[in-house]
Design an enzyme around this catalytic site. Structure first.
Site, mmCIF file in Angstrom:
data_model
loop_
_atom_site.group_PDB
_atom_site.id
_atom_site.type_symbol
_atom_site.label_atom_id
_atom_site.label_comp_id
_atom_site.label_asym_id
_atom_site.label_seq_id
_atom_site.Cartn_x
_atom_site.Cartn_y
_atom_site.Cartn_z
ATOM 1 N N LYS A 182 0.923 -1.288 -0.413
ATOM 2 C CA LYS A 182 -0.067 0.068 -0.002
ATOM 3 C C LYS A 182 0.851 1.341 -0.116
ATOM 4 O O LYS A 182 2.022 1.038 0.533
ATOM 5 C CB LYS A 182 -0.854 0.278 1.156
ATOM 6 C CG LYS A 182 -2.436 -1.406 1.009
ATOM 7 C CD LYS A 182 -2.911 -0.486 -0.298
ATOM 8 C CE LYS A 182 -3.863 -2.287 -0.397
ATOM 9 N NZ LYS A 182 -3.666 -2.969 0.289
HETATM 10 C C1 LIG Z 1 -9.638 -2.936 -2.061
HETATM 11 C C2 LIG Z 1 -9.168 -3.314 -0.632
HETATM 12 N N1 LIG Z 1 -9.980 -4.304 0.356
HETATM 13 C C3 LIG Z 1 -9.742 -4.743 1.399
HETATM 14 C C4 LIG Z 1 -8.203 -5.105 1.337
HETATM 15 C C5 LIG Z 1 -8.091 -5.869 2.301
HETATM 16 O O1 LIG Z 1 -7.079 -5.204 2.938
HETATM 17 P P1 LIG Z 1 -5.593 -6.361 4.356
HETATM 18 O O2 LIG Z 1 -4.724 -7.380 3.077
HETATM 19 O O3 LIG Z 1 -5.069 -5.269 4.880
HETATM 20 O O4 LIG Z 1 -6.870 -7.145 5.369
HETATM 21 C C6 LIG Z 1 -7.630 -4.460 0.414
HETATM 22 C C7 LIG Z 1 -6.162 -4.949 0.287
HETATM 23 O O5 LIG Z 1 -5.323 -5.105 -0.822
HETATM 24 C C8 LIG Z 1 -8.014 -3.901 -0.933
HETATM 25 O O6 LIG Z 1 -7.215 -3.579 -1.710
#
Ligand SMILES: Cc1ncc(COP(=O)(O)O)c(C=O)c1O
Length: 388
Positions: A181
């Site tokens: 990110k």
């Molecule tokens: C659009 C979206 N939502 C949710 C997430 C979930 O985040 P995490 O990987 O921190 O659980 C991501 C992660 O890549 C994402 O791109």
């Protein structure tokens, strides 16, 4: 990969900040969490920010805190990361997939109303790849139908619509800080909301259903361990301090890619600007033209990997995942989603990507698109080595 798809940007000041926490007795639920939450609230303009262990945990808490449960329906895009739909399913709610706009790849407001039933409780929109969704139109639909709006801003920290930061428009917004990110905490996420009751629900749910009473063994409801450690918060604070420079750098890299790839046939480049929006570049994704197929895209991907260049097919539609075969409800056709997903290709994209690396990626991509276009899908499958 010689040139990876993504890479975190960790400086000495980040390392020092994390190491300093390790010299204190507070490694969880301490001052760094509060400081990180205050910093995100200030940055996004939100009244409340609540740190959690991941973006997925944050999405799950939105569903729980907004009282969405068994039999309820949540409108979501299928062109998204799977956590978006999983969050509804964790609470036995039904994700209802709605198609996206071909330009922004975000939920298409003109298709939402047809998917609403008397069981619909929320619209969970995603700011795909850091481009803000059509917020005013979606919020108006939600208002007319008395629906909650959850903003998945996991890919979009710092993006704006009409000068207002994403995440702060709906009932709640979620950011994520996985290492690919814009800013990272290793693993981690942050919820924002204007509503103090929702914020206090988030705080209880992330900490085993405890209230603010400080009584460690008093649990007023079913909760989770979705806490964000102090070391992660220290890293997040340090990374957030330079977010403006980070977002500018990423915008610059996207511009350099577009400059080099402009004019290559069969390739559609991402827009560097969108009306009323400030973009926050998460990934750099090109799309192959209609005359090429998913097989051409997969072959190009295979060849780039063979040459040591990271790339990925962002996104594979959720409704086509084996885990979703009997667990979703597309209310309309998802033609734009399926088409975009079959042609998208994410290229290496991270703050420290060098000009020479961008040039190498572009030269290889240009050659491979050209080669792929000169062959049929059948020829590509036949001539490729095992594994493609
Ligand atoms: C659009 C979206 N939502 C949710 C997430 C979930 O985040 P995490 O990987 O921190 O659980 C991501 C992660 O890549 C994402 O791109």
């Amino acid at each position: 990969m010689r040139i990876p798809l993504s890479a975190p940007d960790v400086l000495q000041e980040d390392i020092d900040a994390v190491a300093a926490v390790l010299r204190t007795p507070r490694l969880s639920l301490g001052p760094k969490l509060e400081e990180f939450e205050r910093a995100i609230a200030r940055y996004t303009g939100a009244a409340h920010a609540v740190g959690v262990s991941s973006g997925t945990a944050g999405l799950h808490l939105c569903i729980r805190a907004l009282g969405i449960g068994e039999g309820d329906e949540v409108i979501v895009p299928s062109f998204a990361f799977i956590a978006v739909a999983n969050a509804a399913r964790y609470e036995k709610a039904l994700p209802v997939f709605v198609d996206i706009e071909p330009e922004t790849l975000n939920l298409d407001p003109s298709r939402i109303e047809a998917a609403i039933t008397n069981r619909t409780k929320a619209i969970l929109l995603v700011h795909t790849f850091g481009c803000p969704a059509e917020l005013p139109a979606i919020l108006e639909i939600a208002r007319q139908h008395h629906l909650c709006v959850i903003e998945d801003a996991c890919e979009a920290i710092g993006a704006e619509y009409d000068g207002r930061k994403v995440g702060s428009w709906g009932h709640a917004g979620v950011f994520a800080f996985y290492p690919n990110k814009q800013i990272t905490t290793g693993e981690g996420g942050m919820l924002i909301t204007e509503d103090p009751r929702i914020a206090s629900k988030f705080r209880a749910l992330r900490n085993q259903g405890r209230t603010d009473s400080n009584d460690w063994l008093q649990h007023t409801e079913l909760g989770y361990n979705y806490r964000l450690p102090e070391m992660s918060c220290a890293l997040g604070i340090s990374q957030l301090k330079r977010i403006d420079a980070t977002l500018s750098r990423r915008q610059e890299i996207a511009g350099k890619y577009n400059e080099r790839l402009r004019g290559i046939g069969n390739l559609r480049l991402p827009a560097l600007e969108a009306p009323r929006r400030k973009l926050s570049w998460f990934v750099y994704v090109v799309r192959l033209s209609e005359s090429l197929t998913q097989i051409h895209r997969d072959w190009i991907m295979y060849e780039l990997h063979r040459r040591g260049i990271g790339c990925a097919r962002y996104f594979a539609p959720i409704h086509l995942q084996p885990a979703y075969r009997s667990a979703c409800e597309p209310r309309s056709d998802l033609r734009v989603t399926e088409f975009a997903a079959s042609r998208c290709l994410a290229l290496p994209f991270f703050n420290r990507l060098q000009d020479a690396q961008i040039a190498e990626v572009c030269e290889n991509l240009s050659e491979l698109v050209h080669l792929a276009a000169s062959r049929t899908s059948k020829e590509l499958t036949a001539t490729s080595a095992a594994g493609f």
